[in-house]
Design an enzyme around this catalytic site. Structure first.
Site, PDB file in Angstrom:
ATOM      1  N   ASP A  27      -2.895   1.934  38.351  1.00 55.07           N
ATOM      2  CA  ASP A  27      -3.150   2.012  36.915  1.00 55.07           C
ATOM      3  C   ASP A  27      -1.888   2.548  36.241  1.00 55.07           C
ATOM      4  O   ASP A  27      -1.478   3.684  36.499  1.00 55.07           O
ATOM      5  CB  ASP A  27      -4.342   2.938  36.644  1.00 55.07           C
ATOM      6  CG  ASP A  27      -4.853   2.834  35.217  1.00 55.07           C
ATOM      7  OD1 ASP A  27      -4.335   1.997  34.463  1.00 55.07           O
ATOM      8  OD2 ASP A  27      -5.772   3.597  34.866  1.00 55.07           O
ATOM      9  N   ASP A 121      -2.471  -3.815  32.876  1.00 52.50           N
ATOM     10  CA  ASP A 121      -1.903  -2.575  33.407  1.00 52.50           C
ATOM     11  C   ASP A 121      -2.644  -1.993  34.597  1.00 52.50           C
ATOM     12  O   ASP A 121      -2.360  -0.871  35.009  1.00 52.50           O
ATOM     13  CB  ASP A 121      -1.821  -1.526  32.295  1.00 52.50           C
ATOM     14  CG  ASP A 121      -3.188  -1.145  31.751  1.00 52.50           C
ATOM     15  OD1 ASP A 121      -4.119  -1.956  31.864  1.00 52.50           O
ATOM     16  OD2 ASP A 121      -3.311  -0.031  31.210  1.00 52.50           O
ATOM     17  N   GLU A 122      -3.594  -2.720  35.181  1.00 53.68           N
ATOM     18  CA  GLU A 122      -4.257  -2.184  36.367  1.00 53.68           C
ATOM     19  C   GLU A 122      -4.730  -3.311  37.272  1.00 53.68           C
ATOM     20  O   GLU A 122      -5.012  -4.423  36.826  1.00 53.68           O
ATOM     21  CB  GLU A 122      -5.424  -1.270  35.994  1.00 53.68           C
ATOM     22  CG  GLU A 122      -6.561  -1.949  35.275  1.00 53.68           C
ATOM     23  CD  GLU A 122      -7.758  -1.015  35.075  1.00 53.68           C
ATOM     24  OE1 GLU A 122      -8.088  -0.235  36.002  1.00 53.68           O
ATOM     25  OE2 GLU A 122      -8.367  -1.077  34.001  1.00 53.68           O
TER      26      GLU A 122
END
Length: 377
Positions: A27, A121-122
């Site tokens: 993350d 983003d993860e």
């Protein structure tokens, strides 16, 4: 992280390690805001919000400096400004974020083909058999985080465990720029210590309902039978039962494509009043908006799902003239869909909101009041 102690008398259901899998959840830390601070040195150390600046704009991401003032994603821009007068607003640059995300996923691919993106983003990574032949998932996570920092100038937090549920919880444990490892023999005790509000899928309304039942932690939740949880929380009860026992058999699924973003809640006590229903729709709308912001998505279709106490279920949907992604607008549309169904003759046991017909995010993800009025004429 030190080894947690297991609760006395509890069978270590998780000790098998979910078939020996090694899962990492990566993350990125305050991704959009961190990219902006990286690209503009004048923003470093300052409270930054990425998002719309209009009166009805919404915060897509907040830097850690802004978070100390209580600024969060999916928050109305006007409220964020009041909470932090020195807040610097930056218009989102989704193409830049997508390019950085592609760079990061390129790093992932050097270690494994089993990559399940959740947003820009993860992602989950299954590194049980990795390309580098590295023995431990912990070392894989260390190397990935180091490569991300070296190649992008950004930091990432990682959770390492034997299943997706715990890995995702662990990645949030030592943020920002942290690494948390939960081994199979530690899973039950790790879950036992967590407040139920930390469990994914437990929103504020559900957390409050659990607390009224005396369920405050994972340990409290694990003392509940499957039947009791099903009675209180419907189909979510089975998820809560397994999660409290650190069980999650879901595999990492590469190339997962999200077709919609939804959130629904089953209520401990049936809802009757408009204020209760509106509050539930707001919670679901905020959850949907957070996911939309993280994935840089917006949707043109908003739908609601309503289930009465007799289990009769209705759905209503509206397709709008332009894509939306902010909580206020999603709730406004949801309330308009709910209005013809009010007042409710029977109690409502489940209510949810879904955003679909998804596309890429735009600089200003707002439908005007005039457009909404036309949409419902």
């Amino acid at each position: 992280m030190g080894r947690p102690e297991q609760l006395p008398g509890e069978e270590d259901i998780a000790a098998s390690g979910e078939g020996g899998r090694k899962i990492i959840h990566i993350d990125m830390d305050a991704f959009y805001a961190s990219v902006e601070q990286r690209d503009d040195p004048a923003l470093k150390g300052r409270p930054v919000a990425v998002g719309g600046t209009r009166e009805r704009g919404v915060v897509a991401a907040a830097s850690y400096e802004a978070r100390t003032y209580g600024v969060r994603s999916a928050m109305a821009s006007a409220l964020a400004r009041r909470m932090c007068p020195d807040l610097v607003f930056v218009r989102p640059r989704f193409e830049v974020y997508r390019e950085v995300s592609r760079q990061i996923h390129g790093i992932f691919a050097e270690f494994t083909d089993l990559i399940e993106p959740l947003s820009l983003d993860e992602a989950y990574l299954d590194v049980t058999d990795n390309h580098q032949g590295i023995v431990t998932a912990t070392e894989v996570a260390r190397q990935i985080r180091a490569r991300i920092r070296e190649e992008t100038g950004l930091t990432a937090s990682a959770g390492v465990s034997y299943n997706k549920f715990i890995a995702k919880l662990a990645s949030d444990h030592n943020k920002p720029d942290g690494l948390c490892v939960v081994r199979p023999e530690q899973g039950l005790a790790f879950i036992a210590r967590l407040a139920v509000g930390r469990f994914h899928g437990v929103g504020p309304v559900t957390a409050t309902r659990m607390e009224k039942l005396g369920i405050h932690t994972g340990a409290d939740l694990r003392r509940c039978s499957r039947e009791f949880l099903a009675q209180q929380f419907g189909k979510s009860g089975d998820y809560f039962y397994l999660a409290a026992r650190a069980i999650d058999h879901r595999p990492v699924r590469p190339d997962r494509v999200r077709k919609s973003i939804g959130s629904e809640n089953t209520f401990f006590q049936d809802l009757f009043t408009h204020d209760e229903l509106a509050a539930a729709l707001l919670e679901s709308s905020e959850t949907v908006a957070r996911h939309a912001a993280r994935t840089a998505k917006a949707g043109r279709t908003v739908s609601i799902k309503l289930r009465y106490s007799d289990f009769r279920t209705l759905t209503r949907a509206k397709t709008l003239p332009a894509p939306v992604s902010d909580a206020a607008t999603i709730q406004q549309v949801a309330l308009a869909l709910l209005a013809p169904l009010e007042p409710v003759e029977q109690g409502v046991r489940l209510l949810g909101v879904t955003l679909s017909n998804l596309g890429e995010g735009e600089e200003e993800l707002v439908v005007t009041a005039e457009q909404l009025a036309l949409a419902f004429e």
